[in-house]
Design an enzyme around this catalytic site. Structure first.
Site, mmCIF file in Angstrom:
data_model
loop_
_atom_site.group_PDB
_atom_site.id
_atom_site.type_symbol
_atom_site.label_atom_id
_atom_site.label_comp_id
_atom_site.label_asym_id
_atom_site.label_seq_id
_atom_site.Cartn_x
_atom_site.Cartn_y
_atom_site.Cartn_z
ATOM 1 N N GLY A 183 0.805 -1.216 0.000
ATOM 2 C CA GLY A 183 0.000 0.000 0.000
ATOM 3 C C GLY A 183 0.830 1.255 0.000
ATOM 4 C CD GLN A 184 4.381 1.397 3.250
ATOM 5 O OE1 GLN A 184 5.517 1.098 2.889
ATOM 6 N NE2 GLN A 184 3.922 1.155 4.447
ATOM 7 N N GLY A 185 3.336 1.811 -2.528
ATOM 8 C CA GLY A 185 3.993 2.004 -3.818
ATOM 9 C C GLY A 185 5.294 1.246 -3.976
ATOM 10 C CG LEU A 186 7.535 -0.097 -0.671
ATOM 11 C CD1 LEU A 186 7.727 -0.853 0.638
ATOM 12 C CD2 LEU A 186 8.800 0.694 -1.003
ATOM 13 N N GLY A 187 5.697 -2.028 -4.472
ATOM 14 C CA GLY A 187 5.581 -2.994 -5.564
ATOM 15 C C GLY A 187 5.813 -2.310 -6.897
ATOM 16 C CE LYS A 188 0.750 1.139 -8.866
ATOM 17 N NZ LYS A 188 0.199 1.244 -10.227
ATOM 18 C CG ASP B 168 -3.165 -13.938 -10.825
ATOM 19 O OD1 ASP B 168 -2.883 -14.077 -9.619
ATOM 20 O OD2 ASP B 168 -3.064 -14.846 -11.656
ATOM 21 C CB SER B 169 -8.101 -11.197 -14.132
ATOM 22 O OG SER B 169 -8.510 -11.908 -12.985
ATOM 23 C CE1 TYR C 214 1.725 -7.517 -12.394
ATOM 24 C CE2 TYR C 214 3.795 -6.358 -12.733
ATOM 25 C CZ TYR C 214 3.050 -7.305 -12.058
ATOM 26 O OH TYR C 214 3.641 -8.032 -11.060
#
Lengths: 247, 189
Positions: A191-196, A219-220, A226
């Protein structure tokens, strides 16, 4: 509050495990429940605001009373390949009220402790995979990117606590194609933009190595995640196919 | 491992083994399980098609010609070489008479969990004979032997019908194949 509880089994479809619970300051960042109802113009506005707000929300993403510092200058998203990306750098640094300094470090050096990785996979709810296979998969990956949290207590004489909180890896033929697998972020850091940030850095690193075709399977529920990072589903009608998938 | 829909038509493997005792171990293992492929190794051989699994005798320029013949952009042969050297599984068919590659397929991955199949080609003059299927079936078999059960690929719309009978399913469970595009990154949604 958006939560998608998307637990993708890594052996089947290793993409993002993203049970994110967005805090109010991040609502714009994670509006990946797609903007179905919105008109084109407001969506346009939302995306450009999104880009501008990306680093702002990283900044404000942490809990209120902390002083958070974004270490990296906001990237010029249009010119990703300008400067060579360092292998390891501080993404975020913040000081907690108790004086503990926490840094989130990105690294593409590929140094991952398999035990730590397994712990992280457990946290996101992925089924267990044999450690030896995990180690081999990492070794055979072209790029392994990690996020670590480093906590330093004030006056603790360099005693620091280092925890793996995110990972993404890519396999490649070193020339034409790369495929991103196993993108994951510790639920307590979601929830902090780390994945992005993780994916964005992986893409940048691959582009810098001149890999022209970067692909993944999503995954859908995370297709929009992405999309916002520059990925396009079924380009020119090209379809992802799996051999006898377990679905 | 039996591929769906394959009806064995070859004689009992054990008989074959007795008839040709001088065959080497590799060949005899393919003989004992020869019924698992649509066209057997023997049949391919008898028609002049040699199965190859390494790049040692592969002329990259000849391979590039096949790529171009099926519509791929012509790529730098040195880059192709690098790609092939960093590909863990590949298979090609050499036509005995011309000594040139007529079919090819390769798969990259982490060699443990995932594999993606790329560059599946059959020289247009040799299409329609089952060579593409032959190469794909064996590549899949090799990947499965390694324990890799997540085998994926990106298929152009016009060849979905080629991959489906081989056991491939498009967008299973709603999964979408996605590709990074600098254009789409800057595109306003």
């Amino acid at each position: 509050m958006l939560s998608y509880n998307a637990v993708a089994s890594p052996s089947r479809c290793p993409i993002v495990s993203f049970g994110c619970q967005c805090q109010s300051s991040n609502q714009l960042l994670f509006s990946s429940n797609p903007n179905y109802g919105l008109s084109k113009t407001s969506r346009k506005l939302k995306v450009s605001r999104f880009k501008a707000r990306f680093w702002e929300s990283i900044r404000s993403g942490f809990l209120k009373n902390n002083s958070t510092q974004v270490m990296e200058a906001p990237p010029d998203l249009e010119e990703e390949e300008e400067e060579p990306m360092p292998e390891e750098f501080v993404l975020i640094e913040k000081t907690q009220p108790d004086g503990v300094i926490e840094q989130i470090i990105f690294s593409s050096g590929g140094d991952v402790n398999v035990y730590e990785l397994q712990t992280l996979c457990d946290k996101v709810g992925w089924p267990r995979r044999p450690l030896s296979k995990l180690a081999a998969a990492l070794k055979n990956s072209y790029l392994v990117a990690t996020l670590h949290s480093i906590r330093k207590s004030p006056g603790s004489e360099g005693n620091e606590q280092r925890t793996l909180i995110g990972m993404a890896r890519a396999t490649s033929d070193h020339a034409f194609n790369a495929t991103i697998w196993d993108v994951l972020v510790d639920p307590s850091y979601q929830g902090q933009g780390l994945g992005k940030a993780l994916v964005e850095k992986v893409v940048r690193a691959l582009l810098q190595k001149d890999i022209g075709n970067i692909s993944l399977f999503a995954d859908s529920q995370v297709v929009d995640f992405y999309r916002n990072l520059g990925f396009e589903p079924d380009p020119e009608g090209i379809k992802g196919m799996f051999w006898h998938p377990k679905y | 491992m039996i591929l769906r829909g394959i009806i064995p038509t070859t004689p009992l493997p054990s008989l074959r083994l007795k008839l040709k005792p001088t065959r080497n171990v590799t060949a005899s293992s393919s003989q004992t399980t020869v019924s698992k492929f649509s066209i057997s190794d023997q049949e391919l051989e008898s028609r002049g098609f040699i199965l190859r699994r390494t790049i040692s005798d592969l002329d990259i320029n000849h391979l590039n010609s096949v790529f171009v013949a099926v519509g791929f952009p012509r790529r730098d042969p040195d880059k192709i070489r690098v790609a092939l050297e960093n590909t863990s599984s590949l298979l090609w068919i050499e036509y005995e008479k011309t000594r040139r590659p007529v079919a090819f397929a390769r798969a990259t991955g982490d060699d443990v969990f995932n594999a993606i199949v790329w560059d599946v080609v059959v020289d247009p003059s040799y299409q329609g004979m089952g060579l593409g299927k032959a190469v794909m079936e064996r590549l899949i078999d090799e990947l499965l032997e390694k324990g890799i059960c997540n085998i994926a690929l990106y298929s152009e719309p016009r060849v979905l019908g080629f991959y489906r009978p081989l056991g491939f399913v498009a967008d299973p469970g709603g999964i979408r194949g996605m590709v990074y595009s600098r254009k789409s990154k800057n595109k306003k949604l």
